[in-house]
Design a protein around this motif. Sequence first.
Motif, PDB file in Angstrom:
ATOM      1  N   VAL A 102      43.104  54.175  27.555  1.00  0.00           N
ATOM      2  CA  VAL A 102      42.243  53.245  28.277  1.00  0.00           C
ATOM      3  C   VAL A 102      42.378  51.890  27.604  1.00  0.00           C
ATOM      4  N   ILE A 103      42.395  50.811  28.392  1.00  0.00           N
ATOM      5  CA  ILE A 103      42.573  49.467  27.859  1.00  0.00           C
ATOM      6  C   ILE A 103      41.340  48.628  28.155  1.00  0.00           C
ATOM      7  N   ILE A 104      40.812  47.972  27.120  1.00  0.00           N
ATOM      8  CA  ILE A 104      39.744  46.986  27.281  1.00  0.00           C
ATOM      9  C   ILE A 104      40.380  45.610  27.137  1.00  0.00           C
ATOM     10  N   PHE A 105      40.370  44.853  28.210  1.00  0.00           N
ATOM     11  CA  PHE A 105      40.954  43.511  28.217  1.00  0.00           C
ATOM     12  C   PHE A 105      39.817  42.507  28.049  1.00  0.00           C
ATOM     13  N   VAL A 106      39.779  41.836  26.881  1.00  0.00           N
ATOM     14  CA  VAL A 106      38.664  40.954  26.536  1.00  0.00           C
ATOM     15  C   VAL A 106      39.019  39.507  26.883  1.00  0.00           C
ATOM     16  N   THR A 107      38.083  38.840  27.581  1.00  0.00           N
ATOM     17  CA  THR A 107      38.223  37.419  27.893  1.00  0.00           C
ATOM     18  C   THR A 107      36.961  36.688  27.435  1.00  0.00           C
ATOM     19  N   ASP A 108      37.003  35.365  27.470  1.00  0.00           N
ATOM     20  CA  ASP A 108      35.900  34.530  26.987  1.00  0.00           C
ATOM     21  C   ASP A 108      35.343  33.708  28.148  1.00  0.00           C
ATOM     22  N   VAL A 109      34.091  33.973  28.506  1.00  0.00           N
ATOM     23  CA  VAL A 109      33.494  33.280  29.650  1.00  0.00           C
ATOM     24  C   VAL A 109      33.383  31.787  29.402  1.00  0.00           C
ATOM     25  N   THR A 110      33.254  31.360  28.140  1.00  0.00           N
ATOM     26  CA  THR A 110      33.088  29.941  27.836  1.00  0.00           C
ATOM     27  C   THR A 110      34.383  29.155  28.017  1.00  0.00           C
ATOM     28  N   PRO A 165      43.578  53.330  33.307  1.00  0.00           N
ATOM     29  CA  PRO A 165      42.310  52.618  33.466  1.00  0.00           C
ATOM     30  C   PRO A 165      42.277  51.343  32.624  1.00  0.00           C
ATOM     31  N   VAL A 166      41.932  50.231  33.267  1.00  0.00           N
ATOM     32  CA  VAL A 166      41.796  48.942  32.596  1.00  0.00           C
ATOM     33  C   VAL A 166      40.398  48.413  32.869  1.00  0.00           C
ATOM     34  N   ILE A 167      39.693  48.054  31.803  1.00  0.00           N
ATOM     35  CA  ILE A 167      38.338  47.512  31.925  1.00  0.00           C
ATOM     36  C   ILE A 167      38.372  46.062  31.463  1.00  0.00           C
ATOM     37  N   LEU A 196      31.781  35.463  37.249  1.00  0.00           N
ATOM     38  CA  LEU A 196      32.323  35.867  38.554  1.00  0.00           C
ATOM     39  C   LEU A 196      33.748  35.344  38.750  1.00  0.00           C
ATOM     40  N   GLU A 197      34.071  34.242  38.055  1.00  0.00           N
ATOM     41  CA  GLU A 197      35.414  33.668  38.165  1.00  0.00           C
ATOM     42  C   GLU A 197      36.499  34.673  37.770  1.00  0.00           C
ATOM     43  N   PHE A 198      36.153  35.603  36.857  1.00  0.00           N
ATOM     44  CA  PHE A 198      37.163  36.508  36.313  1.00  0.00           C
ATOM     45  C   PHE A 198      37.563  37.615  37.287  1.00  0.00           C
ATOM     46  N   TRP A 199      36.828  37.750  38.388  1.00  0.00           N
ATOM     47  CA  TRP A 199      37.292  38.675  39.421  1.00  0.00           C
ATOM     48  C   TRP A 199      38.633  38.211  39.981  1.00  0.00           C
ATOM     49  N   SER A 200      38.963  36.938  39.791  1.00  0.00           N
ATOM     50  CA  SER A 200      40.239  36.411  40.285  1.00  0.00           C
ATOM     51  C   SER A 200      41.436  37.033  39.581  1.00  0.00           C
ATOM     52  N   LEU A 201      41.195  37.691  38.432  1.00  0.00           N
ATOM     53  CA  LEU A 201      42.295  38.359  37.722  1.00  0.00           C
ATOM     54  C   LEU A 201      42.761  39.616  38.441  1.00  0.00           C
ATOM     55  N   GLY A 202      41.990  40.069  39.410  1.00  0.00           N
ATOM     56  CA  GLY A 202      42.439  41.177  40.248  1.00  0.00           C
ATOM     57  C   GLY A 202      42.313  42.543  39.622  1.00  0.00           C
ATOM     58  N   LEU A 203      41.462  42.681  38.605  1.00  0.00           N
ATOM     59  CA  LEU A 203      41.257  43.984  37.979  1.00  0.00           C
ATOM     60  C   LEU A 203      40.027  44.651  38.579  1.00  0.00           C
ATOM     61  N   ASP A 240      30.168  53.252  28.795  1.00  0.00           N
ATOM     62  CA  ASP A 240      30.111  54.142  29.965  1.00  0.00           C
ATOM     63  C   ASP A 240      31.399  54.018  30.779  1.00  0.00           C
ATOM     64  N   ALA A 241      31.874  52.789  30.947  1.00  0.00           N
ATOM     65  CA  ALA A 241      33.114  52.578  31.697  1.00  0.00           C
ATOM     66  C   ALA A 241      34.309  53.163  30.959  1.00  0.00           C
ATOM     67  N   VAL A 242      34.293  53.074  29.612  1.00  0.00           N
ATOM     68  CA  VAL A 242      35.377  53.658  28.820  1.00  0.00           C
ATOM     69  C   VAL A 242      35.418  55.173  29.005  1.00  0.00           C
ATOM     70  N   VAL A 243      34.249  55.820  28.907  1.00  0.00           N
ATOM     71  CA  VAL A 243      34.188  57.276  29.072  1.00  0.00           C
ATOM     72  C   VAL A 243      34.632  57.677  30.473  1.00  0.00           C
ATOM     73  N   ALA A 244      34.218  56.902  31.477  1.00  0.00           N
ATOM     74  CA  ALA A 244      34.670  57.180  32.849  1.00  0.00           C
ATOM     75  C   ALA A 244      36.186  57.055  32.944  1.00  0.00           C
TER      76      ALA A 244
END
Length: 472
Positions: A86-94, A114-116, A132-139, A158-162
């Motif tokens: 499972v991959i957690i892709f971290v971004t910065d809202v600021t 699975p990518v979160i 909400l802007e990050f929905w543009s990444l298409g994940l 919870d998302a990781v376990v799923a």
Amino acid sequence: MKPIVAIVGRPNVGKSTLFNRLTQSRQAIVEDVPGVTRDRLYAETDWSGRNFTVVDTGGIVVDKDGTTMDEHVTKQAELAIKEADVIIFVTDVTQGVTGSDLEVAGRLRRVNKPVILAVNKVENLKREDEALEFWSLGLEHLVTVSAEHGMGTGDLLDAVVAGLRQAEEEPDTADDDIIRVAVIGRPNAGKSSLVNAILGEERLIVSDVAGTTRDAIDVLVEKGEDRFLLIDTAGMRRRGKVEESVERYSVMRALRAVDRAQVVLMVIDAEEGVTDQDQKIVGYANEAGKACVVVINKWDLVEKDDRTMDNYKLTVRERLAFMDYAMITFVSAKTHARLTKLLPVVKQVAAAHARRITTGELNDLVRDAYANNPPPSDKGRRLKIFFATQPHVAPPGFVFFVNDRELLHFSYKRYLENRLRDTYDFEGTPIRLYFRNKSKAALPERPSRVRRIVGEGKSRVIRRAPRKLTTE
């Protein structure tokens, strides 16, 4: 084998902070792991009954001249995708959506894992809207978090376990008759040469350049009726020496190889001896509970007399005092000297690793050990051992039910371990001893002998107390 959850993203988006937050409930964090760029790169944790390993992969950086390292961005994303469950892709809202975010997201959209998307530093409603802007990444999966304050991390887990349920660990289809052996050690210690010598052919690339082997390579070896799966791994460098993202993942593969194996061959360069880095590498195998054989390679290059080998063993024992159970063997992959003895030793320690003692035999041994050497008393109280059992193997584990485990001295624990090793040949494998308090009322009883007394029109039953294991 535990699944891996990899944290990826640009520098300074809060990956390490998130890593610490997700693993802070666990005390057994692996620190100073060989070949890492931070003190805390790997950690085991759990959530909702699922155990997994979290990996902080390091930031996707820019080159010294200020240009974006597109090749390195692609390579790191691909390696994270390949190794993680499972991959957690971290971004910065600021900072909003950046070009590097778009580059990595493009790769992640095309994988079947699975990518979160974790949008970090979201600490108020205004930033919730900005995320909400990050929905543009298409994940498909987006979770807003604040790693620093812990907000949203429960939803993330919870998302990781799923995701782990979606990408269930591949079933272990390995043949039970095959002994799985991980060959580990520092770069250029001769691991690949050793595997090639065992095979009798040049199956693996051998080079004097440290770091030639990048991946863990499985090779099946058959010797008579015995079958061994040799897993040749990349050499593990000391922390601070691993600068390329490729080598960071080589370390991850090596650690996974140890997790898969029953027996670990720790290859030591005879000319260099046991180094601090060797101690760290084999320490991981020890903590993982693997059987271990220390292989002193390049023995042909050492000047010898009739005491050289014995003195060398003493030095190795001193340097690896925390795993004095390990077997030591001397070989030369180049000349094949003493090589025929290696696989029989592997078979021997694998058998010890899987050895089970019957409850009756175990308790007989405990009775004799207690009678021959009772534990010392402490303020008039003495440790009593009521019962012992072996709940698991690989490594062998023994539970002792006692009156008060606070009365147990470490020297007596070592005494019991030595009695077990001397009696049942556990050389080459760690064994685990656990001590639990047990009330007398709950003791397992042997069938009591009953005597009925009849007299004056009355009868009564006298039950004799069952024998205990302890010496009062």
